[in-house]
Design a protein around this motif. Structure first.
Motif, PDB file in Angstrom:
ATOM      1  N   CYS A 100       0.818  -1.221   0.000  1.00 20.24           N
ATOM      2  CA  CYS A 100       0.000   0.000   0.000  1.00 20.24           C
ATOM      3  C   CYS A 100       0.850   1.270   0.000  1.00 20.24           C
ATOM      4  N   VAL A 103      -1.584   3.694  -1.978  1.00 18.81           N
ATOM      5  CA  VAL A 103      -2.774   4.221  -1.293  1.00 18.81           C
ATOM      6  C   VAL A 103      -2.369   5.444  -0.477  1.00 18.81           C
ATOM      7  N   ARG A 163      -6.068   5.660   3.432  1.00 17.22           N
ATOM      8  CA  ARG A 163      -5.881   4.421   4.204  1.00 17.22           C
ATOM      9  C   ARG A 163      -6.473   4.566   5.603  1.00 17.22           C
ATOM     10  N   SER A 218      -9.583   2.344   7.072  1.00 16.68           N
ATOM     11  CA  SER A 218      -9.382   1.604   8.320  1.00 16.68           C
ATOM     12  C   SER A 218     -10.477   1.940   9.333  1.00 16.68           C
ATOM     13  N   GLY A 250      -4.333  -0.087   9.781  1.00 11.33           N
ATOM     14  CA  GLY A 250      -3.993   0.341   8.431  1.00 11.33           C
ATOM     15  C   GLY A 250      -2.523   0.228   8.120  1.00 11.33           C
ATOM     16  N   CYS A 307      -1.049  -3.508   5.085  1.00  5.64           N
ATOM     17  CA  CYS A 307      -2.027  -3.262   4.030  1.00  5.64           C
ATOM     18  C   CYS A 307      -1.426  -3.615   2.675  1.00  5.64           C
ATOM     19  N   ILE A 318      -8.327  -3.358  -1.604  1.00  5.59           N
ATOM     20  CA  ILE A 318      -7.388  -3.053  -0.532  1.00  5.59           C
ATOM     21  C   ILE A 318      -7.663  -4.007   0.617  1.00  5.59           C
ATOM     22  N   LEU A 368      -6.689  -5.278   4.522  1.00  6.27           N
ATOM     23  CA  LEU A 368      -6.155  -4.781   5.789  1.00  6.27           C
ATOM     24  C   LEU A 368      -5.974  -5.938   6.766  1.00  6.27           C
TER      25      LEU A 368
END
Length: 223
Positions: free
Chosen positions: A104, A108, A113, A117, A134, A137, A154, A156
């Motif tokens: 990420c 991101v 992010r 989260s 977060g 990731c 995405i 997590l």
């Protein structure tokens, strides 16, 4: 149960603009308070979810701890750093026949992010799953062999070990992902998927770009 969430979670924070190979945010629009959307009676074609077992719906509790979060709803960076084909502008960290995985970091935006989260933790608390920060990731992109080629998601994780086990060894007893679905002229929808194999539990939620929360469904069934 009143399914309205605080306005700072689901305001109109996302607009989709492809500019210089990146997903950019639009200018902020007026705030909306989320509310459950009535189900449409019209038939809607559903894109199949990969590895989505038919588990029973979980018992839900009213979130308390997750409401303490105050995530940013915008930032200077575009939400995702991708090219014109929506491919992340970063080297692949891991690859399977169906998915390409990217870290990420650098893909991101930090503010985005944090926002994802916070939303994920709200839904996690409803089904008594641990929170994520977060920090751990990854981004996945569906390959031509995937059920949804080109789909950006995405994922997590609560720890680095959990991330490595799931991504590299494909051992995912607990799973949290957000599918990002751009809608022409209507921003980006976020389709949340949470599962716990030990408890035989799955939970799904859709949040539109205008803050409408559709519980117990994916964004593929939402106009």
């Amino acid at each position: 149960m009143d399914m309205r969430l605080p306005h700072y979670f689901f305001t109109v924070w996302i607009g989709l603009l492809l500019f210089s190979g990146a997903w950019a945010q639009d200018k902020p629009a007026p705030n909306y308070k989320p509310y459950p959307e009535k189900a449409s009676k019209a038939p809607v074609e559903k894109v199949p979810e990969e590895a989505a077992p038919s588990f029973s719906k979980p018992m839900k509790k009213e979130p308390q701890m997750a409401l303490k979060a105050r995530p940013p709803t915008s930032g200077k960076e575009p939400m995702l750093n991708v090219n014109e084909q929506n491919v992340p502008l970063k080297e692949i960290m891991h690859q399977t026949s169906k998915l390409d995985f990217y870290d990420c970091d650098g893909v991101v935006a930090p503010w985005f992010r944090q926002l994802l989260s916070a939303e994920m933790n709200y839904f996690a608390e409803m089904v008594e799953m641990p929170f994520v920060k977060g920090e751990f990731c990854v981004v996945s992109l569906g390959t031509s062999r995937s059920l949804a080629p080109g789909r950006l998601s995405i994922h997590l994780y609560p720890s680095r070990i959990a991330m490595q086990e799931c991504v590299v060894r494909e051992r995912c007893p607990a799973f949290r992902s957000v599918n990002l679905l751009p809608r022409t002229g209507n921003g980006v929808y976020r389709s949340y998927f949470l599962s716990d194999m030990d408890r035989k539990m799955i939970a799904q939620h859709c949040v539109t770009s205008k803050g409408k929360w559709h519980p117990d469904t994916t964004c593929y069934t939402v106009d």
